[in-house]
Design a protein around this motif. Structure first.
Motif, PDB file in Angstrom:
ATOM      1  N   TYR A 213       0.831  -1.205   0.000  1.00  0.00           N
ATOM      2  CA  TYR A 213       0.000   0.000   0.000  1.00  0.00           C
ATOM      3  C   TYR A 213       0.867   1.257   0.000  1.00  0.00           C
TER       4      TYR A 213
ATOM      5  N   TRP B 123       1.402   3.916  -3.253  1.00  0.00           N
ATOM      6  CA  TRP B 123       1.079   5.337  -3.160  1.00  0.00           C
ATOM      7  C   TRP B 123       2.312   6.206  -3.351  1.00  0.00           C
TER       8      TRP B 123
ATOM      9  N   VAL C  36      -2.712   2.687  -8.496  1.00  0.00           N
ATOM     10  CA  VAL C  36      -3.906   3.032  -7.737  1.00  0.00           C
ATOM     11  C   VAL C  36      -4.718   1.766  -7.476  1.00  0.00           C
ATOM     12  N   ALA C  37      -4.770   0.880  -8.478  1.00  0.00           N
ATOM     13  CA  ALA C  37      -5.472  -0.394  -8.301  1.00  0.00           C
ATOM     14  C   ALA C  37      -4.769  -1.254  -7.251  1.00  0.00           C
TER      15      ALA C  37
ATOM     16  N   ALA D 237      -2.962  -0.144  -4.779  1.00  0.00           N
ATOM     17  CA  ALA D 237      -3.215   0.498  -3.492  1.00  0.00           C
ATOM     18  C   ALA D 237      -4.621   0.179  -2.996  1.00  0.00           C
ATOM     19  N   ALA D 238      -5.591   0.190  -3.900  1.00  0.00           N
ATOM     20  CA  ALA D 238      -6.963  -0.117  -3.506  1.00  0.00           C
ATOM     21  C   ALA D 238      -7.097  -1.571  -3.054  1.00  0.00           C
TER      22      ALA D 238
ATOM     23  N   ALA E 265      -5.317  -1.989   0.322  1.00  0.00           N
ATOM     24  CA  ALA E 265      -6.089  -1.331   1.383  1.00  0.00           C
ATOM     25  C   ALA E 265      -7.306  -2.159   1.758  1.00  0.00           C
ATOM     26  N   SER E 266      -7.969  -2.757   0.768  1.00  0.00           N
ATOM     27  CA  SER E 266      -9.134  -3.589   1.086  1.00  0.00           C
ATOM     28  C   SER E 266      -8.727  -4.837   1.855  1.00  0.00           C
TER      29      SER E 266
END
Length: 97
Positions: A43, A47, A61-62, A64-65, A68-69
């Protein structure tokens, strides 16, 4: 009044039992702790790449998403794993100390 103390053999047996419990529980707690650590690193790294490259790093970004999930979903298991580890280490310290 008589004070009863545990024998040395009993203390050694109790220590051996707690060490075995910690090893057995580590098979379940350590993978959870490692997954959370790896997702946290992914993560932060993704970023960092987005901040450096800007909008050109859409794939990051994908990443990181997704990381994060995973962090959000695994957070309760992580808290439980850390709590179990801390409890067992504290118990071992009390027994051996």
């Amino acid at each position: 009044m008589m004070k009863i103390e545990k024998s040395d053999a009993w203390k050694r047996q109790e220590l051996a039992t707690m060490e075995r419990m910690q090893r057995d529980m580590a098979r379940y707690t350590h993978p959870v702790i490692r997954v959370v650590g790896l997702c946290g690193v992914a993560y932060l790294a993704s970023w960092a790449v987005v901040m450096v490259l800007g909008a050109a790093a859409g794939a990051m970004v994908a990443v990181a998403a997704m990381s994060a999930s995973v962090l959000v979903l695994v957070a309760p298991a992580f808290v439980l794993a850390v709590g179990v580890e801390r409890y067992l280490r504290g118990r071992l310290a009390r027994i051996s100390g």
